[in-house]
Design a protein around this motif. Structure first.
Motif, short mmCIF file in Angstrom:
data_model
loop_
_atom_site.label_atom_id
_atom_site.label_comp_id
_atom_site.label_asym_id
_atom_site.label_seq_id
_atom_site.Cartn_x
_atom_site.Cartn_y
_atom_site.Cartn_z
N ARG A 270 9.60 -20.30 15.50
CA ARG A 270 8.45 -18.97 15.37
C ARG A 270 7.28 -19.39 15.08
NH1 ARG A 270 13.05 -14.28 12.06
NH2 ARG A 270 14.46 -15.35 13.97
N ASP B 32 5.15 -19.63 18.34
CA ASP B 32 4.75 -18.28 18.77
C ASP B 32 4.28 -17.77 18.14
OD1 ASP B 32 6.63 -18.80 20.55
OD2 ASP B 32 8.35 -17.91 19.74
N ARG C 88 0.53 -18.08 19.09
CA ARG C 88 0.20 -18.05 20.42
C ARG C 88 -0.11 -16.52 20.35
NH1 ARG C 88 5.52 -20.11 22.95
NH2 ARG C 88 4.79 -22.15 23.39
#
Length: 329
Positions: free
Chosen positions: A261, A264, A267
């Protein structure tokens, strides 16, 4: 028009756009944004000391060489060689001196601080040009100069110093001596500046294209170049973060699911951070931990890591505490 108004509007025209450009570059550093106070100091350094040093060095060089070199030849050499070398050296010097600071962690930080110095330098240069254009050409020439230099010219300084900062920042993650990397960054910055000044000089003697047309071409290229350089550096950072934080999941500092997480959230430029259950503090601490671990790994003498081991232990303990209080752990 009242001269006081001209001075005031010129100062605003020089200050505001360069500050906005600096904030845009700062915001694009999505992994670990630099303290705004240090970015502001970089902007101030470019605007005052770097500009002052460059002006003094250029004036001294002119007085030393003009008696022995034809004036026209000196002017050409000054614009296409001497000035780029002097200015890029003055702008890049604090980056090399500042590279050991705890908030100078990677190549992206070098781009941010270098761009801020370049925008600060462009700010002072713009102000000088704005006032000079009014004195020599009147109101219309003043307006045209503000448009051209605000939108176009000063970004070249940010791009070239950002390039130097990128290579200086890479010293943190390099096992080689810092000298060659500094030399490479400075050489590329000077080459970019020389290319720009040479193009403008040649254009002044040519009727094939106006300076405005050249700027319309160069400005998006320069800004896109700075953006691409920043994105390339951020991708390098993302790879370092994934590699270094993988160990933290292995030794139990965080759960593998939470690690995914955090990656992510990087990103997504932070847009999905709350949805993923990752706090800003957790994101910043984990990122700093990854960078400090990579920096220490790249040091040739771990016994002289300048306190990195203690920093890493402190960041790891803080991250462990945050993860233990997270619902995702």
């Amino acid at each position: 028009m009242n001269p006081l108004w001209i001075v005031s509007l010129s100062a605003i025209g020089a200050l505001v756009p360069m500050t906005v450009y600096t904030l845009i570059v700062w915001w694009l550093d999505r992994h670990e944004r630099e303290p705004l106070c240090l970015v502001a100091l970089s902007l101030l350094y470019g605007a005052v000391p770097a500009a002052g040093i460059s002006l003094a060095a250029s004036t001294l060089l002119e007085r030393l060489l003009t008696p022995t070199v034809l004036p026209d030849v000196f002017d050409l050499l000054a614009v296409t060689l001497f000035v780029p070398v002097i200015e890029e050296t003055a702008k890049a010097f604090p980056l090399f001196a500042f590279r050991r600071h705890t908030n100078f962690n990677n190549a992206t930080d070098g781009i941010v601080y270098g761009s801020a110095i370049g925008f600060g330098f462009g700010m002072t240069e713009n102000l000088i040009y704005f006032l000079g254009s009014f004195l020599t050409g009147g109101f219309q020439h003043w307006m045209w100069t503000i448009l051209l230099r605000t939108v176009f010219s000063a970004t070249v300084h940010a791009f070239t110093t950002g390039l130097a900062g990128y290579f200086i920042g890479r010293i943190k993650f390099s096992r080689t001596a810092p000298g060659p990397m500094l030399g490479l960054g400075l050489a590329i910055a000077v080459l970019g500046h020389v290319s720009w000044n040479t193009a403008i000089t040649l254009l002044a003697d040519s009727r094939t294209m106006s300076q405005f047309q050249l700027l319309l071409i160069v400005f998006p290229v320069v800004f896109m170049g700075l953006f691409i350089l920043l994105q390339h550096s951020l991708r390098e950072e993302a790879r370092i973060i994934r590699q270094e934080l993988a160990e933290e999941a292995t030794i139990g500092v965080m759960a593998p699911a939470l690690l995914r997480r955090i990656i992510d959230a990087h990103r997504l430029w932070g847009r999905g951070r709350r949805r993923l259950g990752v706090t800003r503090e957790m994101l910043t601490t984990s990122t700093l931990l990854a960078f400090k671990k990579r920096e220490r790994r790249c040091l040739r003498e771990h016994a002289e890591d300048c306190g990195l081991a203690n920093e890493i232990d402190g960041l790891r303990a803080g991250l462990r505490h945050m993860c233990s209080n997270s619902d995702n752990f």
